[in-house]
Enzyme design. Structure first.
Site, PDB file in Angstrom:
ATOM      1  N   GLY A  40      -0.790  -5.604  11.280  1.00 40.60           N
ATOM      2  CA  GLY A  40      -1.761  -4.814  10.523  1.00 40.60           C
ATOM      3  C   GLY A  40      -3.073  -4.762  11.275  1.00 40.60           C
ATOM      4  O   GLY A  40      -3.493  -5.735  11.906  1.00 40.60           O
ATOM      5  N   GLY A  42      -5.985  -3.095   9.838  1.00 42.15           N
ATOM      6  CA  GLY A  42      -7.068  -2.644   8.960  1.00 42.15           C
ATOM      7  C   GLY A  42      -8.239  -3.600   9.042  1.00 42.15           C
ATOM      8  O   GLY A  42      -8.417  -4.295  10.045  1.00 42.15           O
ATOM      9  N   ALA A  44      -8.847  -6.462   7.558  1.00 36.83           N
ATOM     10  CA  ALA A  44      -8.490  -7.870   7.709  1.00 36.83           C
ATOM     11  C   ALA A  44      -7.823  -8.114   9.063  1.00 36.83           C
ATOM     12  O   ALA A  44      -8.241  -8.992   9.823  1.00 36.83           O
ATOM     13  CB  ALA A  44      -7.574  -8.298   6.568  1.00 36.83           C
ATOM     14  N   GLY A  45      -6.808  -7.333   9.382  1.00 38.35           N
ATOM     15  CA  GLY A  45      -6.063  -7.545  10.622  1.00 38.35           C
ATOM     16  C   GLY A  45      -6.886  -7.217  11.850  1.00 38.35           C
ATOM     17  O   GLY A  45      -6.880  -7.955  12.841  1.00 38.35           O
ATOM     18  N   SER A 284     -14.621   8.295  -5.492  1.00 37.14           N
ATOM     19  CA  SER A 284     -15.242   6.972  -5.486  1.00 37.14           C
ATOM     20  C   SER A 284     -15.838   6.579  -6.824  1.00 37.14           C
ATOM     21  O   SER A 284     -16.458   7.372  -7.528  1.00 37.14           O
ATOM     22  CB  SER A 284     -16.350   6.918  -4.446  1.00 37.14           C
ATOM     23  N   ARG A 331     -13.062  -1.412 -13.699  1.00 39.30           N
ATOM     24  CA  ARG A 331     -12.042  -0.378 -13.549  1.00 39.30           C
ATOM     25  C   ARG A 331     -10.962  -0.422 -14.613  1.00 39.30           C
ATOM     26  O   ARG A 331     -10.551   0.610 -15.134  1.00 39.30           O
ATOM     27  CB  ARG A 331     -11.396  -0.529 -12.171  1.00 39.30           C
ATOM     28  N   ARG A 436      -9.688  -6.371  -9.631  1.00 36.06           N
ATOM     29  CA  ARG A 436     -10.683  -6.421  -8.557  1.00 36.06           C
ATOM     30  C   ARG A 436     -11.877  -5.565  -8.915  1.00 36.06           C
ATOM     31  O   ARG A 436     -11.718  -4.465  -9.430  1.00 36.06           O
ATOM     32  CB  ARG A 436     -10.070  -5.916  -7.249  1.00 36.06           C
ATOM     33  N   LEU A 442     -13.239  -4.342   0.606  1.00 39.38           N
ATOM     34  CA  LEU A 442     -13.748  -4.360   1.983  1.00 39.38           C
ATOM     35  C   LEU A 442     -14.327  -5.735   2.276  1.00 39.38           C
ATOM     36  O   LEU A 442     -14.128  -6.307   3.346  1.00 39.38           O
ATOM     37  CB  LEU A 442     -14.821  -3.279   2.158  1.00 39.38           C
TER      38      LEU A 442
END
Lengths: 638, 254
Positions: A40, A42, A44-45, A284, A331, A436, A442
């Protein structure tokens, strides 16, 4: 399966410091002797691969996209939270920690969340130093905006493209390390199998998506940053290629899967328009700063044009029900209320599954220019997709699957139940509990990649001194063979139904029975429907072409085959979690006003599923979640 | 009421990078297309129908389908990403078209972008330009407090304008010389504009321009097709900025 969270000693604000001091180090000259596999690319990766290479490790990084810059972190729009308190509005590490634990409906691990809040500040510094063009005030300091679930302004942003800019920052760092030879990048490679030896992660098997070649890669440790499983629902805001395969393969090799039923339904997406729909587009959450959500008070008005509905006939239901947070409730609360309105028959749009998000007030108050500056690109995107101009008519929005809080179980060091397998970002489970907060994905991806794994991985390598196997070893050859056999089987079935038709059918089952609201009988029904569909898939799927070259149908087929197994685990988890919490809403557990009701005495734990072999039911384990700092309360945003 | 249409598609079919490729015409599979579909959803529908007939589907790249990842890449009736301004192919919607329309769909065409299959190309050449110097050399952990670097809003906004590039390669596909100057210059403008990027301006500019040439991209001869095709509205003025920067950096180097 042993679930030792390895939470460090000491008061919560000292835990991370104590842990870092206790960690074994790998001296600089020895780091180059270790080969690390990162799956990955993204936030994190990409951040992990770049940072580990900077430290001197040899990194091999894999992504299915044609460039690491395209990982789906790129699509995050609104922003990234950090406890900088640049606004002087009362923010602090403790408040971010508190908001995140509360927002997660008391189902996350306090120690992890506290660390996340601590390092959040470093992320903004790091990203800025790497050239991420965050929004600025005229005086030159960084700007902030507000986000759902918080009463302080702590969200940093780069127009409506924050994820893009942060990913390009990580990608720039990664590119620098590719140039220096410390990272070997494998694009258009898909991980098909995890390889373990004596309980330890020793490598992966991949398919080169251009040549079709099945290849083994060995390392001293494997890091998975492979994102979430929202595409189990077919329709979600995820990219077309997002999948659960890597995580699911790790699960089948002994990695516990935690809380698979926790999925986040994002309240502000463009509604579905027809059965050809391939994905859903998010608008968003930052739009809720200035947009007002409403539906008609009377069902009869639903088919009228919005401008024909008088002010007194509009129900701004979030402002009415939650005066303290108004349109900025978290959310899960916003999504569920949209569903309630539509279920009452007050939904708008052609399908009746939509609510208005109206900017008329904001345009009146701020002027069109300022609204354009804040949200211009989102308005443009909305208009391109729907043909409606949000400056003159309200947007229509509806909730859609967006993010998955569940993931592979990890301890405080981000290590899974398989030694040497670390899991980062959305792919793990730890920080967001059952829900979350906006602008926290992010933050978590970059926290894991930049500031956590560089320490915890060093500790693993320094204390365990793992060996690297040769890819000629039988465990690799066996794994390669099982990948090849599976591909051969998929292309040889030659049935009548396309891969997508199965995926769509699975998605409908999941949305109907394991979506925004769940109940016992629906989940039980899904647990009958999914295995039957899976059986049909393996008898009647049609995968044209072969495995020996580029074959997009085959790629999809492999992923859908895994979704068809994984969906069942999601439903099983949702059925056993006999309470409502965060994104998991069981209709049996709600207040009279329709709010989620937790059952803390029975379910204040992470449910971790252990694979028990083909045809056997997985075993459910529990890691208790204890709350020493943020006391249980029913979440109230009123 | 929702409108439907019947189309004729001429799609570039090419088995792999060695195959010479040719247009194939489809009509039966392109009937009853809803105006609400996105362009790629229309291709999804065509592909489902092809598979059901036992034919190979059309291979094309796409991922986020919301115009930000830069994966989708196809030339529609001669225009990269199709007819809509500032719009990627994935965001183009079928209400643009009417019953009976004839469409030609091709891959990006450039020497540096070999075709992998049908409409899919290899764009690693763009990554190689970034790898040569498209970064600020700072290691993780060494950053000062973010507000210690004050950056005027105009400068920050200008950097963001350039940083909006999604790396799709439409600029290359649109250019008669297959030049990647808009892509390279946008990255340079983003980094070179910011104070954090200043220490490496000369080194970065030379490295990226040289990498661009090495990857076989052509030169700029001011057609400005790149700017017209760019889905993110990157302005070609960044190219002039890059050329000035390159001249200056080359002189300093001597």
């Amino acid at each position: 399966m042993i679930l030792d969270a390895r939470i460090p000693e000491g008061p919560i604000e000292k835990k991370w410091e104590n842990a870092k001091f206790g960690y074994k180090l790998v001296n600089p000259a020895n780091k180059r002797k270790f080969d690390i596999i990162v799956v990955g690319s993204g936030l994190a990766g990409g951040a992990a691969a770049a940072t580990l290479a900077e430290l001197g490790y040899n990194v091999a990084c894999f992504c299915y996209q044609d460039s690491p810059r395209r990982a789906h972190s790129i699509a995050a729009q609104g922003g990234i939270n950090a406890a900088k308190n640049y606004q002087g509005d009362g923010d602090s590490v403790y408040r971010l920690f508190y908001d995140t634990v509360k927002g997660g409906d008391y189902r996350s691990r306090e120690a992890n969340v506290y660390r996340l809040a601590q390092v959040s500040r470093n992320i903004i510094d790091q990203a800025t130093a790497m050239g991420v063009p965050f929004a600025r005030e005229y005086g030159g300091t960084l700007a902030n905006r507000s986000f759902g679930g918080a009463q302080v302004s702590r969200t940093f942003y780069a127009r409506g493209q924050t994820g893009q800019q942060l990913l390009l920052g990580a990608y720039a760092g990664l590119s620098r390390q590719i140039n220096s030879g410390k990272v070997t990048m494998f694009t258009r490679h898909e991980m098909l199998e995890m390889v373990t030896h004596e309980g330890r992660a020793v490598g992966i098997v991949t398919r080169d998506m251009v040549s079709g070649k099945i290849e083994s890669h060995a390392g001293h440790s494997v890091l998975m940053a492979t994102g979430g499983y929202g595409n189990t629902f077919y329709l979600s805001t995820n990219a077309m290629g997002c999948n659960v395969t890597a995580a699911y393969r790790a699960y089948k090799k002994g990695a516990g899967f935690a809380n698979p039923c926790y999925t986040q339904i994002h309240p502000t997406c463009i509604p579905v328009s027809g059965d050809y729909q391939s994905k859903l587009t998010l608008m968003s959450e930052s739009l809720r700063n200035d947009g007002r959500i409403w539906v008609p008070k009377n069902k009869e008005d639903c088919k009228k044009k919005p401008e024909q509905i008088a002010e007194e006939d509009r129900d701004y239901y979030l402002e009415r029900k939650y005066p303290a947070f108004g349109n900025l409730v978290p959310r899960d609360v916003a999504s569920r209320n949209a569903k309630l309105m539509c279920d009452e028959g007050r939904g708008v749009g052609a399908t009746g599954f939509g609510v208005y998000l109206d900017f008329a007030d904001a345009i009146g108050r701020l002027g069109k220019n300022l609204v354009e500056e804040r949200y211009g690109n989102l308005f443009e995107m909305y208009e391109r997709i729907t043909g409606d101009d949000p400056y003159t008519t309200p947007m229509k929005i509806y909730p859609a699957v967006h993010y998955t809080m569940g993931g592979l179980w990890v301890d405080y060091n981000l290590q899974s139940t398989v030694d040497g397998l670390f899991v980062l970002g959305e792919a793990n489970f730890s920080d967001h509990g059952a829900n979350r907060l906006g602008a926290s994905a992010l933050m978590q991806g970059l926290a894991d990649g930049y500031f956590v794994i560089p320490y915890t991985l060093g500790n693993y390598l320094g204390s365990e001194k793992p060996e690297k196997l040769s890819t000629d070893h039988a465990v690799f050859k066996d794994a390669e063979k099982s990948c090849k056999d599976r591909i051969e089987k998929l292309v040889s079935i030659d049935g009548k139904r396309t891969v997508d038709s199965f995926h769509k059918e699975l998605g409908l089952i999941m949305w109907e029975h394991c979506g925004m609201a769940r109940n016992e009988s629906g989940l039980k029904k899904a647990l009958e429907l999914i295995p039957a569909l899976r059986e049909e898939f393996w008898k009647d799927v049609k995968v044209p072409g072969s495995g020996a070259n580029l074959n997009q149908s085959l790629e999809k087929a492999g992923r859908v085959a895994d979704f068809l197994e994984f969906g069942e685990i999601m439903c099983r988890d949702a059925l056993t979690r006999d309470e409502s919490c965060g994104g998991h809403f069981r209709e049996e557990h709600q207040t009279e006003e329709g709010e989620a009701l937790r059952v803390d005495e029975r379910f204040s734990h992470a449910a971790v599923w252990e694979y028990k072999g083909e045809g056997n039911e997985p075993t459910r384990h529990e890691e208790p979640m204890t709350f020493e700092h943020v006391k249980f309360s029913s979440r109230s945003y009123k | 009421m929702s409108r439907t249409m019947n189309l004729t598609l001429n799609v570039w079919r090419q088995k792999d990078s060695k195959d010479s490729g040719e247009f194939e015409k489809y009509t039966e599979e392109c009937k009853d297309i809803s105006e609400h579909m996105s362009f790629l959803e229309m291709l999804d529908v065509v592909n489902e129908r092809l598979i059901e007939k036992g034919k190979l589907p059309i291979a094309f790249d796409s991922d986020c389908r919301e115009g930000i990842c830069g994966t989708c890449s196809m030339v529609i009736n001669g225009r990269p990403h199709g007819p809509w301004k500032k719009t990627t192919a994935c965001q183009l919607h079928m209400r643009e078209y009417k019953d009976g329309d004839v469409l030609y769909i091709e891959p990006w065409r450039a020497k540096s972008f070999p075709v992998l299959q049908d409409l899919m190309v290899d764009r690693e050449a763009l990554d190689s330009i970034v790898q040569a110097g498209g970064y600020i050399s700072t290691n993780c952990g060494s950053a000062p407090d973010a507000n210690s670097i004050q950056i005027g809003k105009e400068i920050s906004d200008a950097a963001m304008d350039a940083a909006a590039c999604i790396g799709c390669g439409a600029c290359v596909a649109a250019c008669p010389n297959s030049s990647a100057m808009l892509f390279t210059a946008a990255k340079l403008s983003h980094m070179n504009t910011l104070p954090q990027g200043k220490p490496e301006v000369a080194k970065r500019t030379i490295a990226m321009v040289e990498a661009m040439d090495k990857a076989g991209f052509g030169n700029c001869s001011n057609h400005l097709e790149c700017e017209a095709a760019c889905p993110k509205d990157i302005k070609a003025t960044v190219i002039a900025e890059m050329n000035r920067g390159y001249a200056k950096a080359s002189l300093l180097k001597r």
